[in-house]
Design a protein around this motif. Structure first.
Motif, PDB file in Angstrom:
ATOM      1  N   VAL A  96      50.380 104.899  16.282  1.00 40.17           N
ATOM      2  CA  VAL A  96      50.676 105.608  17.532  1.00 40.17           C
ATOM      3  C   VAL A  96      50.689 104.645  18.718  1.00 40.17           C
ATOM      4  CG1 VAL A  96      49.683 107.783  16.693  1.00 40.17           C
ATOM      5  CG2 VAL A  96      48.257 106.184  18.005  1.00 40.17           C
ATOM      6  N   TRP A  97      51.373 105.076  19.747  1.00 38.07           N
ATOM      7  CA  TRP A  97      51.495 104.312  20.994  1.00 38.07           C
ATOM      8  C   TRP A  97      50.944 105.182  22.112  1.00 38.07           C
ATOM      9  CZ3 TRP A  97      54.221  99.439  21.250  1.00 38.07           C
ATOM     10  CH2 TRP A  97      54.691  99.008  19.992  1.00 38.07           C
ATOM     11  N   TYR A 112      55.587  90.022  32.018  1.00 37.03           N
ATOM     12  CA  TYR A 112      55.674  91.402  31.541  1.00 37.03           C
ATOM     13  C   TYR A 112      55.914  91.512  30.039  1.00 37.03           C
ATOM     14  CZ  TYR A 112      56.532  92.512  36.538  1.00 37.03           C
ATOM     15  OH  TYR A 112      56.450  92.642  37.892  1.00 37.03           O
ATOM     16  N   HIS A 113      56.189  90.406  29.375  1.00 37.31           N
ATOM     17  CA  HIS A 113      56.626  90.512  27.971  1.00 37.31           C
ATOM     18  C   HIS A 113      55.533  91.018  27.035  1.00 37.31           C
ATOM     19  CE1 HIS A 113      60.073  87.408  28.806  1.00 37.31           C
ATOM     20  NE2 HIS A 113      60.217  88.532  29.454  1.00 37.31           N
ATOM     21  N   LEU A 114      54.304  90.550  27.233  1.00 42.06           N
ATOM     22  CA  LEU A 114      53.176  90.981  26.401  1.00 42.06           C
ATOM     23  C   LEU A 114      53.527  90.926  24.911  1.00 42.06           C
ATOM     24  CD1 LEU A 114      51.927  93.877  28.719  1.00 42.06           C
ATOM     25  CD2 LEU A 114      50.985  91.578  28.510  1.00 42.06           C
ATOM     26  N   ASP A 115      53.079  91.939  24.134  1.00 41.79           N
ATOM     27  CA  ASP A 115      53.258  91.848  22.673  1.00 41.79           C
ATOM     28  C   ASP A 115      54.612  92.385  22.203  1.00 41.79           C
ATOM     29  OD1 ASP A 115      50.487  90.932  21.970  1.00 41.79           O
ATOM     30  OD2 ASP A 115      50.020  92.782  23.054  1.00 41.79           O
ATOM     31  N   TRP A 163      51.782  96.921  37.316  1.00 42.56           N
ATOM     32  CA  TRP A 163      51.423  95.797  36.446  1.00 42.56           C
ATOM     33  C   TRP A 163      49.914  95.553  36.485  1.00 42.56           C
ATOM     34  CZ3 TRP A 163      52.186  93.119  32.445  1.00 42.56           C
ATOM     35  CH2 TRP A 163      51.769  91.792  32.307  1.00 42.56           C
ATOM     36  N   ARG A 164      49.347  95.479  37.686  1.00 38.88           N
ATOM     37  CA  ARG A 164      47.906  95.220  37.808  1.00 38.88           C
ATOM     38  C   ARG A 164      47.095  96.354  37.195  1.00 38.88           C
ATOM     39  NH1 ARG A 164      46.870  95.466  42.945  1.00 38.88           N
ATOM     40  NH2 ARG A 164      48.985  95.393  43.779  1.00 38.88           N
ATOM     41  N   ASP A 165      47.539  97.584  37.421  1.00 37.51           N
ATOM     42  CA  ASP A 165      46.810  98.730  36.848  1.00 37.51           C
ATOM     43  C   ASP A 165      46.888  98.711  35.319  1.00 37.51           C
ATOM     44  OD1 ASP A 165      46.093  99.532  39.326  1.00 37.51           O
ATOM     45  OD2 ASP A 165      47.478 101.238  39.449  1.00 37.51           O
ATOM     46  N   PHE A 166      48.038  98.327  34.803  1.00 38.59           N
ATOM     47  CA  PHE A 166      48.190  98.296  33.336  1.00 38.59           C
ATOM     48  C   PHE A 166      47.274  97.238  32.734  1.00 38.59           C
ATOM     49  CE2 PHE A 166      50.677  97.238  29.379  1.00 38.59           C
ATOM     50  CZ  PHE A 166      50.502  98.473  28.758  1.00 38.59           C
ATOM     51  N   HIS A 220      40.601  96.249  25.316  1.00 37.70           N
ATOM     52  CA  HIS A 220      41.091  96.828  24.064  1.00 37.70           C
ATOM     53  C   HIS A 220      41.816  95.738  23.289  1.00 37.70           C
ATOM     54  CE1 HIS A 220      40.042 100.861  25.176  1.00 37.70           C
ATOM     55  NE2 HIS A 220      40.714 100.776  26.306  1.00 37.70           N
ATOM     56  N   ALA A 221      41.664  95.744  21.997  1.00 32.44           N
ATOM     57  CA  ALA A 221      42.347  94.726  21.195  1.00 32.44           C
ATOM     58  C   ALA A 221      43.803  95.113  20.936  1.00 32.44           C
ATOM     59  CB  ALA A 221      41.615  94.544  19.869  1.00 32.44           C
ATOM     60  N   ALA A 222      44.184  96.312  21.376  1.00 29.53           N
ATOM     61  CA  ALA A 222      45.501  96.864  21.025  1.00 29.53           C
ATOM     62  C   ALA A 222      46.653  96.009  21.549  1.00 29.53           C
ATOM     63  CB  ALA A 222      45.614  98.273  21.588  1.00 29.53           C
ATOM     64  N   GLU A 223      47.739  95.993  20.798  1.00 29.70           N
ATOM     65  CA  GLU A 223      48.978  95.375  21.284  1.00 29.70           C
ATOM     66  C   GLU A 223      49.523  96.216  22.434  1.00 29.70           C
ATOM     67  OE1 GLU A 223      51.535  95.094  17.892  1.00 29.70           O
ATOM     68  OE2 GLU A 223      50.253  93.636  16.890  1.00 29.70           O
ATOM     69  N   ARG A 224      50.232  95.526  23.346  1.00 24.57           N
ATOM     70  CA  ARG A 224      50.677  96.197  24.567  1.00 24.57           C
ATOM     71  C   ARG A 224      52.171  96.002  24.819  1.00 24.57           C
ATOM     72  NH1 ARG A 224      46.540  93.593  28.780  1.00 24.57           N
ATOM     73  NH2 ARG A 224      47.234  91.748  27.641  1.00 24.57           N
ATOM     74  N   SER A 225      52.758  96.962  25.551  1.00 18.10           N
ATOM     75  CA  SER A 225      54.181  96.889  25.892  1.00 18.10           C
ATOM     76  C   SER A 225      54.432  97.584  27.221  1.00 18.10           C
ATOM     77  CB  SER A 225      55.007  97.573  24.793  1.00 18.10           C
ATOM     78  OG  SER A 225      56.365  97.625  25.165  1.00 18.10           O
TER      79      SER A 225
END
Ligand code: PLP
Length: 355
Positions: A118-119, A201-204, A173-176, A183-188
């Motif tokens: 899930v995302w 902004y690229h992240l995972d 962006w700062r809030d994200f 959290h270890a979760a991957e981000r987008s």
């Protein structure tokens, strides 16, 4: 042949490659919702096989891809909004966005077997879908306790990425970053414009849509894009060429009058094909490599073109409405809309071919 959309699969692959070069460390979620922005979803998915995953808006779009034997990871951006959709998502091994408490309940109360990825969608300022920042840690904890949930990833979406100078981008962006830290979760977070605007902004995972189809994702003059190639070229033919007198009016409403004796061409395409009815006189079309202005109103099956700068134009000549040599975003500007809408709205009367 009249109205025709030529889809260049090579251009699609080129544009995907450009995304890869811009964001080499990120994985690519190619966005092919809405019939791949009007280009043909299954064909686009096949051409974009080098993507790491696909994204669509609805469970039903994803099922269509599965039925076409597409077995790559698919993310459903709107998630599942009913038991039926949730079961379909399980059966077809789809990733679901979870963006509100209804969806969270649905997931918690379902008796699913497999671990569904899930995302978690967080609203950082778009104010459309997503959990409030203040709720997101609690939602994360609940998802982690859900035995039916597999990997959890986190996403958000910019409201104004098409204008990189807009201050809302920075705030989102700062809030994200703040809400996802720890959290270890991957981000987008990045759609096309954000991918082009900043490597930060690229992240995972990056989520390119419009740029894959060769369209500049920025508002006019607002940012720099890599070299993209138009994927769809919409064309038709000159159906008639007439010599008119000064003062003759052209088309419905008699709203446009010839300023002098002049040739006017009639092109076999109109809003019944998805050409925008709101295109104003002056909207460019391309005949024999020359940009010529539309005159009069767009009808259902035809448009009229001022041929003064191309008097040699003849019945049967190809007319390009957008694509090769004429950016769809330029046409969109003359019709008070955006390239996205024009591409999505090409109708089934138009013949599609894939090259
Ligand atoms: C449609 C969509 C995208 C792709 O946006 P583009 O501007 O076409 O690149 C990315 N993320 C989400 C959540 C979307 O809905």
């Amino acid at each position: 042949m009249r109205a025709h959309a030529r889809i260049s699969l090579q251009a699609l692959r080129h544009n995907l490659q450009q995304v890869g070069e811009l964001a080499p460390a990120a994985r690519i979620m190619s966005v092919i919702k809405a019939n791949a922005y009007g280009h043909g979803m299954v064909e686009a998915a096949q051409a974009l096989a080098d993507s790491d995953s696909y994204a669509v808006a609805t469970v039903y779009e994803a099922v269509t891809l599965r039925q076409a034997a597409i077995d790559k990871k698919i993310i459903v951006l709107q998630g599942a909004s009913s038991r039926e959709e949730l079961l379909l998502a399980t059966e077809h091994k789809l990733d679901l966005a979870v963006h509100n408490h209804n969806q969270l309940h649905l997931l918690e109360s379902a008796e699913l077997t497999a671990g569904m990825d899930v995302w978690l969608k967080i609203d950082t300022g778009m104010h459309r879908l997503g959990f409030a920042i203040d709720d997101s840690h609690e939602v994360m904890a609940r998802l982690q306790q859900c035995p039916q949930v597999g990997a959890i990833r986190i996403m958000s979406h910019f409201a104004n990425a098409d204008d990189p100078g807009d201050e809302l981008n920075d705030k989102q962006w700062r809030d994200f970053l703040q809400v996802t830290t720890g959290h270890a979760a991957e981000r987008s977070i990045a759609n096309s414009a954000a991918i082009c605007a900043s490597k930060d902004y690229h992240l995972d995972w990056v989520r390119p849509g419009i740029m894959l189809y060769g369209v500049n994702p920025f508002l006019p003059g607002k940012g720099e894009t890599p070299s993209l190639q138009a994927v769809m070229t919409l064309s038709s033919r000159l159906l008639s060429v007439q010599q008119h007198r000064r003062g003759d009016t052209i088309g419905y409403g008699a709203s446009w009058a010839c300023p002098e004796d002049m040739p006017v061409g009639v092109v076999s395409i109109g809003y019944g094909d998805g050409y925008p009815r709101h295109a104003k006189p002056g909207t460019p079309v391309l005949i024999n490599g020359i940009k010529l202005p539309l005159v009069g109103r767009v009808s259902m099956d035809m448009i009229c073109v001022d041929l003064r700068q191309c008097p040699q134009a003849a019945i049967g000549d190809e007319v390009i409405l957008w694509g090769d040599g004429l950016a769809v975003e330029d046409v969109a500007l003359h019709a008070d809309t955006i390239g996205y809408e024009l591409l999505c709205k090409v109708t089934s009367r138009v013949e599609f071919s894939y090259v």
